[in-house]
Design an enzyme around this catalytic site. Structure first.
Site, mmCIF file in Angstrom:
data_model
loop_
_atom_site.group_PDB
_atom_site.id
_atom_site.type_symbol
_atom_site.label_atom_id
_atom_site.label_comp_id
_atom_site.label_asym_id
_atom_site.label_seq_id
_atom_site.Cartn_x
_atom_site.Cartn_y
_atom_site.Cartn_z
ATOM 1 N N GLY A 215 -11.077 3.223 -31.622
ATOM 2 C CA GLY A 215 -10.188 3.659 -32.691
ATOM 3 C C GLY A 215 -9.433 2.554 -33.389
ATOM 4 O O GLY A 215 -8.386 2.806 -33.994
ATOM 5 N N ASN B 262 -10.230 1.004 -36.145
ATOM 6 C CA ASN B 262 -10.172 1.325 -37.578
ATOM 7 C C ASN B 262 -9.199 2.464 -37.849
ATOM 8 O O ASN B 262 -8.481 2.454 -38.854
ATOM 9 C CB ASN B 262 -11.564 1.690 -38.102
ATOM 10 C CG ASN B 262 -12.376 0.465 -38.481
ATOM 11 O OD1 ASN B 262 -12.066 -0.225 -39.446
ATOM 12 N ND2 ASN B 262 -13.412 0.185 -37.692
ATOM 13 N N MET C 239 -19.468 8.677 -33.845
ATOM 14 C CA MET C 239 -20.870 8.375 -33.573
ATOM 15 C C MET C 239 -21.716 9.636 -33.367
ATOM 16 O O MET C 239 -22.547 9.698 -32.467
ATOM 17 C CB MET C 239 -20.959 7.452 -32.342
ATOM 18 C CG MET C 239 -20.160 6.167 -32.500
ATOM 19 S SD MET C 239 -20.605 5.182 -33.969
ATOM 20 C CE MET C 239 -22.045 4.346 -33.350
ATOM 21 N N ASN D 171 -16.894 7.139 -44.702
ATOM 22 C CA ASN D 171 -17.340 6.541 -43.440
ATOM 23 C C ASN D 171 -17.332 5.038 -43.580
ATOM 24 O O ASN D 171 -17.560 4.512 -44.670
ATOM 25 C CB ASN D 171 -18.766 7.008 -43.117
ATOM 26 C CG ASN D 171 -19.290 6.414 -41.813
ATOM 27 O OD1 ASN D 171 -18.575 6.397 -40.804
ATOM 28 N ND2 ASN D 171 -20.516 5.914 -41.823
ATOM 29 N N HIS E 233 -19.256 1.645 -42.091
ATOM 30 C CA HIS E 233 -20.487 1.282 -41.400
ATOM 31 C C HIS E 233 -20.566 -0.242 -41.323
ATOM 32 O O HIS E 233 -20.322 -0.920 -42.328
ATOM 33 C CB HIS E 233 -21.700 1.843 -42.166
ATOM 34 C CG HIS E 233 -22.991 1.582 -41.459
ATOM 35 N ND1 HIS E 233 -23.353 2.275 -40.320
ATOM 36 C CD2 HIS E 233 -23.985 0.706 -41.702
ATOM 37 C CE1 HIS E 233 -24.528 1.832 -39.902
ATOM 38 N NE2 HIS E 233 -24.932 0.874 -40.726
ATOM 39 N N SER F 168 -19.412 -1.774 -44.908
ATOM 40 C CA SER F 168 -19.380 -0.937 -46.107
ATOM 41 C C SER F 168 -18.589 0.324 -45.816
ATOM 42 O O SER F 168 -18.683 0.889 -44.722
ATOM 43 C CB SER F 168 -20.805 -0.506 -46.505
ATOM 44 O OG SER F 168 -21.669 -1.609 -46.609
ATOM 45 N N THR G 244 -22.756 11.712 -47.333
ATOM 46 C CA THR G 244 -23.654 12.727 -47.880
ATOM 47 C C THR G 244 -24.635 13.130 -46.778
ATOM 48 O O THR G 244 -24.533 12.640 -45.647
ATOM 49 C CB THR G 244 -24.444 12.181 -49.087
ATOM 50 O OG1 THR G 244 -25.255 11.096 -48.633
ATOM 51 C CG2 THR G 244 -23.518 11.708 -50.202
ATOM 52 N N GLU H 174 -27.537 12.209 -46.359
ATOM 53 C CA GLU H 174 -28.373 11.090 -45.904
ATOM 54 C C GLU H 174 -27.557 10.157 -45.015
ATOM 55 O O GLU H 174 -26.500 9.663 -45.436
ATOM 56 C CB GLU H 174 -28.905 10.300 -47.108
ATOM 57 C CG GLU H 174 -29.873 9.205 -46.704
ATOM 58 C CD GLU H 174 -30.170 8.226 -47.835
ATOM 59 O OE1 GLU H 174 -30.745 7.174 -47.550
ATOM 60 O OE2 GLU H 174 -29.801 8.517 -48.987
ATOM 61 N N LEU H 175 -28.025 9.898 -43.815
ATOM 62 C CA LEU H 175 -27.283 9.061 -42.870
ATOM 63 C C LEU H 175 -26.965 7.697 -43.484
ATOM 64 O O LEU H 175 -27.874 6.978 -43.922
ATOM 65 C CB LEU H 175 -28.107 8.869 -41.591
ATOM 66 C CG LEU H 175 -27.458 7.992 -40.509
ATOM 67 C CD1 LEU H 175 -26.240 8.663 -39.912
ATOM 68 C CD2 LEU H 175 -28.467 7.633 -39.436
ATOM 69 N N ASP H 176 -25.696 7.337 -43.512
ATOM 70 C CA ASP H 176 -25.222 6.048 -44.044
ATOM 71 C C ASP H 176 -25.718 5.815 -45.475
ATOM 72 O O ASP H 176 -25.945 4.662 -45.874
ATOM 73 C CB ASP H 176 -25.667 4.890 -43.133
ATOM 74 C CG ASP H 176 -25.137 5.039 -41.711
ATOM 75 O OD1 ASP H 176 -24.016 5.547 -41.559
ATOM 76 O OD2 ASP H 176 -25.846 4.658 -40.770
#
Ligand code: GAR
Length: 201
Positions: free
Chosen positions: A17, A19, A95, A112, A114, A141, A146, A148-150
């Site tokens: 945690g 972040n 995760m 998110n 990444h 980033s 959305t 779509e993953l990452d």
């Protein structure tokens, strides 16, 4: 800004945690948002105690209780989130892969972070993959979530030069320093309704 005009931010974590802490600590003073919940899918996530120490309400929805039933897990996530009434979700080391039903429900309201320069290295082991590819730089980033993953629109990036002798761990540590600068900067801009990408350093 009047307290009731501020955005409410729920932060989803799975681990230490760090972040989450930098996001939470950024939301003070004239910041147009405040943390309303830290939600973990792991009861042993180190970030839970850090959130409590910061006075932020916490909740746990343990994915293992749902035995692979992603819909039931996400329904439980949404029940916990609905109680906290967030305007924005920040995934911060969360995760679990989310279904299109969940990401669609929170579309335009979910961020998110990444640890790669997307669109490079979606998924796991990002630092080792950057090293194996012989890249000159790595980074992190923040993007909209959305289905779509990452894969959602990028809202900010920070670049980190790769140094001779770097390992995945040394690189991850330097990228994490940039994550802690980037994510609060993006959240502040996003909360103010500005989706212009942040570029660091
Ligand atoms: C961070 O490096 C974050 O970018 C990464 O997990 C770490 C969490 O650290 N997230 C992902 O890999 C998501 N695919 P933290 O719990 O100390 O913030």
């Amino acid at each position: 800004m009047r307290a009731d005009a501020r955005k409410r931010v729920a932060i989803l974590i799975s681990g230490s945690g760090s972040n989450m802490v930098t996001l939470a600590k950024s939301m003070t003073g004239d910041h147009p948002a405040r943390p309303c919940l830290v939600l973990s899918n792991r009861p042993d996530a180190g970030g839970l105690d850090k959130a409590k120490a910061l006075g932020i309400p916490t909740a746990v929805v343990d994915h293992q209780d749902f035995k692979g039933d992603r819909e039931a897990f996400e329904n439980a996530l949404n029940t916990a989130l609905d109680e906290a009434r967030p305007d924005i979700l920040c995934l911060a080391g969360f995760m679990r892969i989310l279904t299109p039903v969940f990401t669609g429900h929170w579309a335009g309201r979910c961020l998110n972070i990444h640890p790669s320069l997307l669109p490079k290295y979606k998924g796991l082991h990002t630092h080792q993959r950057a090293l194996d590819a012989g890249d000159a730089e790595a980074g992190c980033s923040v993007h909209e979530v959305t289905a779509e993953l990452d894969g959602g629109p990028i809202l900010g990036q920070a670049r980190v030069p790769i140094q001779p002798g770097d390992t995945a761990d040394t690189l991850a540590a330097r990228v994490l320093v940039q994550e802690h600068l980037l994510y609060p900067a993006v959240l502040r801009r996003f909360t103010a309704g500005d989706r212009t990408p942040v570029t660091l350093p």
